[in-house]
Write a protein that holds these residues in place. Structure first.
Motif, PDB file in Angstrom:
ATOM      1  N   ALA A  57       0.813  -1.218   0.000  1.00 19.02           N
ATOM      2  CA  ALA A  57       0.000   0.000   0.000  1.00 19.02           C
ATOM      3  C   ALA A  57       0.849   1.272   0.000  1.00 19.02           C
ATOM      4  CB  ALA A  57      -0.933  -0.001   1.201  1.00 19.02           C
ATOM      5  N   GLY A  58       2.143   1.144  -0.202  1.00 14.06           N
ATOM      6  CA  GLY A  58       2.987   2.340  -0.220  1.00 14.06           C
ATOM      7  C   GLY A  58       3.233   2.937   1.144  1.00 14.06           C
ATOM      8  N   ASP A  59       2.861   2.200   2.196  1.00  8.29           N
ATOM      9  CA  ASP A  59       2.998   2.744   3.546  1.00  8.29           C
ATOM     10  C   ASP A  59       4.346   2.446   4.177  1.00  8.29           C
ATOM     11  OD1 ASP A  59       0.355   3.633   3.467  1.00  8.29           O
ATOM     12  OD2 ASP A  59      -0.391   1.702   4.154  1.00  8.29           O
ATOM     13  N   GLY A  69       7.442   1.235   2.245  1.00  7.40           N
ATOM     14  CA  GLY A  69       8.612   1.515   1.414  1.00  7.40           C
ATOM     15  C   GLY A  69       9.626   0.396   1.309  1.00  7.40           C
ATOM     16  N   SER A  94       5.617  10.392   0.711  1.00  4.66           N
ATOM     17  CA  SER A  94       7.068  10.246   0.810  1.00  4.66           C
ATOM     18  C   SER A  94       7.632  10.517  -0.577  1.00  4.66           C
ATOM     19  CB  SER A  94       7.400   8.811   1.216  1.00  4.66           C
ATOM     20  OG  SER A  94       6.952   7.921   0.186  1.00  4.66           O
ATOM     21  N   THR A 134      -0.800   5.506  -6.935  1.00  2.00           N
ATOM     22  CA  THR A 134      -0.525   5.555  -5.492  1.00  2.00           C
ATOM     23  C   THR A 134      -1.783   5.528  -4.648  1.00  2.00           C
ATOM     24  OG1 THR A 134      -0.388   7.957  -5.613  1.00  2.00           O
ATOM     25  CG2 THR A 134       1.675   6.738  -5.782  1.00  2.00           C
ATOM     26  N   GLN A 148       8.862   8.437  -2.549  1.00  2.00           N
ATOM     27  CA  GLN A 148       8.380   7.393  -3.454  1.00  2.00           C
ATOM     28  C   GLN A 148       6.990   7.748  -3.987  1.00  2.00           C
ATOM     29  OE1 GLN A 148      10.113   7.043  -0.720  1.00  2.00           O
ATOM     30  NE2 GLN A 148      11.070   5.037  -0.493  1.00  2.00           N
ATOM     31  N   ILE A 149       6.151   8.259  -3.111  1.00  2.00           N
ATOM     32  CA  ILE A 149       4.788   8.627  -3.528  1.00  2.00           C
ATOM     33  C   ILE A 149       4.860   9.854  -4.430  1.00  2.00           C
ATOM     34  CG2 ILE A 149       2.473   9.214  -2.720  1.00  2.00           C
ATOM     35  CD1 ILE A 149       3.433   6.422  -1.855  1.00  2.00           C
ATOM     36  N   ARG A 194       2.781  12.425  12.652  1.00  2.00           N
ATOM     37  CA  ARG A 194       4.189  12.061  12.506  1.00  2.00           C
ATOM     38  C   ARG A 194       4.761  12.820  11.320  1.00  2.00           C
ATOM     39  NH1 ARG A 194       3.978   5.745  10.240  1.00  2.00           N
ATOM     40  NH2 ARG A 194       2.841   6.251   8.339  1.00  2.00           N
ATOM     41  N   LEU A 238       4.775  10.301   5.568  1.00  2.00           N
ATOM     42  CA  LEU A 238       3.775   9.267   5.315  1.00  2.00           C
ATOM     43  C   LEU A 238       2.583   9.456   6.232  1.00  2.00           C
ATOM     44  CD1 LEU A 238       6.206   6.225   5.198  1.00  2.00           C
ATOM     45  CD2 LEU A 238       4.812   6.950   3.277  1.00  2.00           C
ATOM     46  N   PHE A 279      -3.799   1.491  -6.166  1.00  2.00           N
ATOM     47  CA  PHE A 279      -3.351   0.182  -5.668  1.00  2.00           C
ATOM     48  C   PHE A 279      -3.737  -0.055  -4.212  1.00  2.00           C
ATOM     49  CE2 PHE A 279      -0.728  -0.003  -9.501  1.00  2.00           C
ATOM     50  CZ  PHE A 279      -0.935  -1.325  -9.872  1.00  2.00           C
ATOM     51  N   PRO A 280      -3.526   0.914  -3.319  1.00  2.00           N
ATOM     52  CA  PRO A 280      -3.942   0.655  -1.934  1.00  2.00           C
ATOM     53  C   PRO A 280      -5.452   0.449  -1.803  1.00  2.00           C
ATOM     54  CG  PRO A 280      -2.450   2.514  -2.015  1.00  2.00           C
ATOM     55  CD  PRO A 280      -2.785   2.162  -3.436  1.00  2.00           C
TER      56      PRO A 280
END
Lengths: 893, 274
Positions: free
Chosen positions: A40-42, A44, B94, B28, B96-97, B179, B182, B31-32
């Protein structure tokens, strides 16, 4: 057909439409160095470079890679930057379990190509998309920035690189999902969608062709597992009623493509949701449904320690403080979901899976399968983080039953959501605590009542109920003490073992009230702790008297310089800023090994005829460093170079039982077995050479020399293990049972810790930013100081998460974007002060460490918040909204 | 099930005409959100369509192609009036995203917490849609209608965003989360304004994650008009309806937004006066 260039080589793949690049890379192109943690891209972990840019391979359709350059960590090893990072990750021990490391390495290469000399903030920005649950990130930052350190191999006391580090850093380490043979069938578990529901199956014969179904009817032995013999209560498959959301009721097995197309929601189950109890008050209500008919009132068990007369002493003391504290479920959130495979080999069953306790797995599987233990082999894979949850079996029965029924290798990998729904959690706690002291600051009494939500099944709940009363005093001398705990069943996932077994929760209450006491008595909080600290010769609340090795005073004293400096800096800062900074301290202690129960470890070691030194190291290394520590101890005892030791990894066919990796016991217990084995092997050699026991030995091909004497190993007959010389040595820590009042000898040793936290508060937004930790840990003897730092930093990261952001809510935070763990940007610098107060029982004086670390972290943060704002928070996690509410209630604008 | 990487609009329109499709860009969000089991819908990948990526200037307007990634926006040479958008780009998930996720994908996903929405609202962004029927342009506020719902018709694709050059505007963005990376926002604010002889002019203020769709605070914008540096009127948040959820209470969100807006406007007023 999709064509692209993978690590410099042209490749062709035939992915399904929209197949994730991570799937194609791992399953079709053999690039198992690409790790999948969440899909889920959470997290990495699957980070790769596509066209030079870092992306999550789990969020990209393989079709989008057409014609692109795709690079994984393996491809980057040919890049000078990649090579530099490999060396640097090794020397800094930037990898612990290693599951996130390939993603970290790839992200780091992308960063360094753009920014050759990054600042700390730039490293954080560059690596912020990769989660790590082990390291606390600081050593990763150091490794990427290339801060110079030199390490060299050596025995006890040497800060050497991990012996098993290189495969982790280069991506060749094989975890639970990396080992199944090609073409293995895939198992998918069908799970309950309700916290409590009766169910029956519909027409199972209507399932698509090619699927094999497993249900409770397929369990040949006992349809139950558990980790404590008297509390084995969790079914492999529920039979008529599911007791928590995510509980397994059936499984389907089939070819990978068939399972990929199978929607578990279409499995024929008729659910009848039933009233559920989700909290302790609900479970204790008069008419609450019973989770287990033989556990009245949903009370699974109780724990108790009593010393002196707490009620009378509280009535007589000068000042009493009391408070009610609450913590929630905490998820282990290792980056590796549970995974493995099983196969039948020569009539025997082999289970390859990630685990913290191979021999316990074997015991459980023999019962479930009604098989002779000798017919089962447990081959642990590398473990991508455990922290307690992988002590319990998870995937093992499903792959085993599938392999036995189909006769073919069968694999499984939990989805992130399955992992979070179905495996154990840290117990939510509700604690009521009263502490009384004299006007001079001497604590005279403490009364502790704790209820722990133990979920639907026992798991390690009894251990939590027993450990907490022993530890809830903290490392202090408290003459009058009563601590009572209950573990209460609810329709929640089972609570089990999580780094500290309930003690982090009790420390939140105890260390918070200590600050309130100190404040009201006008005594500095650090000095207040020193006044009450346990010393050699003081009885603990269990009446155990240590005549040596009590290191809490040394830990607290070690904090004094940093504490004085921080207090001065904070005062100066607060005088000129709308932000508020504060300093907090807290202590912790933790008994190493099982509580008053036998807890042996056995180590085998031998010399082959060719002269090689072999260590059968059965202690699971789940990232904490047992492979390195146990080898260092063994090499020191044998007086051989550690780099010459060949290590045989845990495998129930090859290595004797070194017990489970839990309770901070491996360095202490298995370490002692390794020391004994090294000494015994040395004695066998020196006796044969007829030299002094401490004579220098030189290990050469086929022989051992000492001075002018030579032992010809090739001339010795092979012993029962095939060695020229070998030994098996066992160590079991000396403990004694606790009586009805919890008096006795629960542990042979405790480790001690004290943390200092500096935080900054944005009062208007309720934001908390930790700025610095100083952590003093009495480890008796640091076998490997670098590994000590790694444990400290990683434990603090988990303590920080528990304090500020982690809150597992069944049905709501079952992924890694709703359940938050700290990122690389959330951990401030951490200074580790290693205290060595040797322990008479520990190998070379060493004490356990793993769990000790996160015990003081959360209360130190809470005390720092209190120091900054005057507000005492009694419920975790302290989210911005919770802190803001508390600040307003206390009169802040 | 098919996966089409369309390279011409005609190909894409034909795919849209053939029935329901899943439109994919960076993937992004897709897919999740897609179950473990693939949906079975044909997939239409729009990232290779001509004109769908990249940032160009056309007279007084900027055009940002729909499939432009957050990383490309963060790295683009854009005037300071885009600072809010740039700051948002750097806080999406992030690296990557940011390297995969696209600006139009963020809008089409229509999450109440879409990072792109507040700064784009303050930039007055317009959404260009194309279909076999032709082209139309909607104001962003008219494009995102509700959570997971946009004005895009089934046969249309978002092709670009159009943004008038912000001139000497100063802009900023702030995101509040539990945080550092992400993180899904608890609340977001974006502001764009000019400072003329020490006074605030033409302020645009938007808030995200506090209503079903991120929105401008037009009443407060009016209240800021002409103000000199100094204490600001309390933000009028009457249009917001924040949820109470696992991340924060609704009451906290409102309070946080007040503070974040006050800080951001104060900061930008100072910056704009330089």
């Amino acid at each position: 057909m999709i064509k692209f260039v993978l690590n410099g080589v042209k490749v062709t793949a035939d992915p399904a439409p929209g197949e994730r690049l991570s799937q194609t890379l791992r399953e079709s192109l053999g690039a198992r160095e690409v790790k999948v943690g969440c899909n889920a891209g959470d997290c990495g972990a699957c980070t790769v470079l596509v066209g030079g840019l870092a992306v999550c391979a789990c969020l990209m359709a393989t079709q989008q890679a057409e014609g692109q350059r795709v690079e994984t960590v393996k491809g980057l090893l040919g890049d000078p930057l990649g090579q530099r990072l490999v060396a640097s990750f090794q020397t800094h021990q930037a990898a612990q379990c290693g599951i996130c490391t390939p993603g970290m390495m790839v992200a780091a290469v992308a960063l360094l190509r753009e920014t050759p000399a990054p600042s700390e903030a730039q490293v954080q920005d560059g690596l912020g998309g990769v989660l790590c649950r082990c390291t606390g990130y600081r050593k990763i930052i150091d490794a990427v920035r290339g801060a110079g350190v030199a390490v060299a191999p050596g025995g006890v006391g040497t800060a050497m690189a991990r012996l098993d580090g290189l495969p982790k850093v280069t991506g060749t380490e094989a975890f639970g999902d990396d080992v199944a043979p090609a073409g293995a069938l895939v198992v998918k578990v069908i799970r309950a969608p309700h916290p409590r529901a009766a169910f029956r199956f519909g027409d199972l014969s209507a399932l698509p062709e090619g699927l094999t179904v497993l249900t409770a009817a397929d369990v040949p032995g006992r349809n139950a597992f558990g980790v404590i013999p008297a509390f084995v209560d969790q079914p492999v498959f529920a039979e008529t009623e599911a007791r928590f959301r995510g509980e397994a009721v059936a499984a389907v097995v089939g070819e990978a493509e068939v399972i990929a197309r199978f929607d578990p929601a279409t499995f024929p189950v008729i659910w009848t949701p039933l009233p559920a109890v989700l909290t302790v008050p609900e479970a204790l209500a008069k008419d609450a449904p019973l989770l287990h008919q033989d556990r009245a009132g949903n009370v699974m068990c109780r724990g108790r320690v009593k010393r002196g007369d707490a009620a009378a002493a509280l009535a007589a003391c000068d000042l009493v403080v009391e408070g009610h504290f609450q913590t929630g479920f905490v998820e282990h959130a290792y980056i590796e979901p549970e995974a493995g495979f099983a196969q039948v080999v020569g009539g025997r069953l082999e289970i390859h899976a990630c685990t913290q306790a191979p021999v316990m797995d074997l015991d459980a599987m023999a019962e479930i399968l009604a098989m002779d233990r000798r017919q089962i082999r447990i081959v642990p894979t590398a473990v991508g983080g455990g922290f307690g949850s992988k002590l319990d079996i998870s995937v093992q029965p499903y792959v085993a039953l599938a392999a036995l029924k189909t006769g073919k290798p069968c694999r499984i990998t939990y989805t992130r959501t399955e992992s979070m729904q179905s495996t154990t959690k840290r117990h939510p706690s509700a604690i009521h605590l009263k502490i009384g002291a004299t006007a001079k600051g001497r604590i005279t009494a403490m009364q502790f009542q704790g209820d722990f939500n133990t979920g639907a099944y026992a798991s390690w709940g009894p251990t939590v109920a027993n450990r907490v009363p022993v530890h809830a005093s903290g490392p202090y001398a408290i003459p009058n003490y009563l601590a009572e705990t209950r573990a209460i069943h609810t329709h929640c996932p089972p609570s089990g073992a999580f780094r500290g077994f309930g003690v982090p929760q009790s420390a939140v209450a105890q260390e918070s009230l200590f600050d309130e006491l100190a404040d009201r008595l006008g005594i500095d909080p650090l000095e207040f702790r020193l006044i009450n600290a346990l010393h050699n010769g003081d009885p603990t609340v269990c009446g155990q008297v240590f005549t040596q090795g009590v290191g809490i005073t040394a830990c607290l004293q070690a904090l004094r310089p940093a504490y004085a400096r921080a207090k001065a800096e904070v005062a100066a800062f607060n005088a000129q800023s709308p932000l508020r900074r504060g300093v907090g301290v807290a202590s912790g202690w933790y008994g190493c090994g099982n509580t008053s129960l036998p807890n042996p470890s056995t180590i085998r070691a031998g010399l082959r005829a060719d002269g090689s030194i072999v260590l059968h190291q059965g202690a699971m290394d789940i990232g904490q460093g047992a492979n390195t520590v146990i080898s260092q101890i063994f090499a020191t005892a044998l007086a051989a170079p550690v780099e010459c030791v060949i290590r045989i990894s845990p495998d129930t066919d090859l290595s004797p039982d070194a017990g489970k990796t839990s309770a901070s016991r491996q360095t202490f217990v298995t370490g002692n077995a390794a020391r004994l084995a090294g000494e015994a092997l040395r004695a066998a050699i020196t006796t044969r050479l007829n030299v002094a026991p401490d004579a220098a030995l030189t290990f050469l091909p086929g022989e051992v020399r000492s001075g002018d004497r030579t032992l010809d190993l090739t001339a010795l007959p092979k012993d029962r293990f095939g060695y020229a010389l070998s030994t098996e040595q066992t160590y079991d820590p000396p403990t004694r049972p606790l009586d009805h009042d919890g008096q006795g000898t629960p542990y042979a040793q405790f480790g001690y810790a004290a943390h200092l936290a500096v935080v900054e508060i944005d009062l208007k937004l309720g934001l908390i930013r930790p700025l610095q930790f100083t952590a003093a840990h009495d480890v008796g003897r640091a076998i490997n100081p670098l590994l000590v730092e790694g444990q400290v930093q990683g434990g603090i990261a988990q303590g920080l998460g528990m304090a500020l952001m982690e809150d597992y809510i069944p049905g709501r935070t079952e992924n890694l974007h709703d359940y938050l763990i700290p990122t690389i940007g959330d951990l401030p610098p951490i200074e580790t002060l290693i205290i060595e107060e040797p322990d008479a029982h520990g190998p070379y004086g060493a004490k356990g460490l793993g769990e000790h670390v996160l015990i003081p972290t959360a209360p130190a943060i809470l005390n720092a918040i209190r120091h900054a704002t005057g507000v005492a928070i009694r419920r975790l996690p302290v989210t911005p909204a919770r802190l803001r509410d508390a600040l307003k209630e206390a009169g802040h604008e | 099930m098919t996966y089409l990487r369309a390279t011409t609009l005609d190909q894409a329109f034909a795919a849209l005409a053939a029935g329901p499709v899943a439109v994919i860009a960076g993937g992004t969000d897709w897919f999740p959100q897609s179950a473990e089991v693939l949906t079975g819908l044909p997939m239409l990948d729009v990232t290779r369509l001509p004109g769908f990526a990249g940032i160009t200037r056309h007279g007084g307007d900027w055009r940002i192609g729909a499939a432009t990634t957050w990383g490309q926006i963060a790295a683009a040479d854009l005037p300071p009036g885009f600072d809010g958008l740039r700051q948002a780009a750097l806080q999406v998930g992030s690296r990557q995203i940011q390297n995969a996720g696209t600006i139009a994908g963020n809008l089409c996903n229509a999450s109440p917490a879409a990072d792109g929405m507040p700064p784009l609202l303050t930039l007055g962004a317009r959404v260009e849609l194309v279909s076999a029927r032709g082209r139309r342009v909607l104001d962003l506020a008219d494009f995102v209608l509700a959570p997971r719902k946009t004005a895009r018709a089934a046969d249309e694709l978002v092709s670009a965003l159009w943004i008038a050059d912000p001139g000497d505007r100063v802009a900023g963005f702030a995101k509040l989360g539990a945080r550092r990376y992400l993180v899904i926002s608890i609340a977001m604010v974006a502001v764009s304004l000019t400072v003329d002889r020490g006074r605030i002019r033409d302020a645009r203020v938007a808030v995200g994650a506090c209503s079903p769709v991120a929105r401008r605070l037009v009443d407060w914008e009016a209240a800021l008009e002409g103000l000199a540096p100094g204490p600001l009127p309390p933000p009028d948040l009457s249009g917001l309806a924040p949820l109470t959820d696992i991340r924060a209470s609704g009451a906290y969100r409102l309070e946080a937004v007040c503070e974040m807006l006050t800080r951001l406007v104060t900061d930008l007023t100072r910056k704009g006066a330089l």
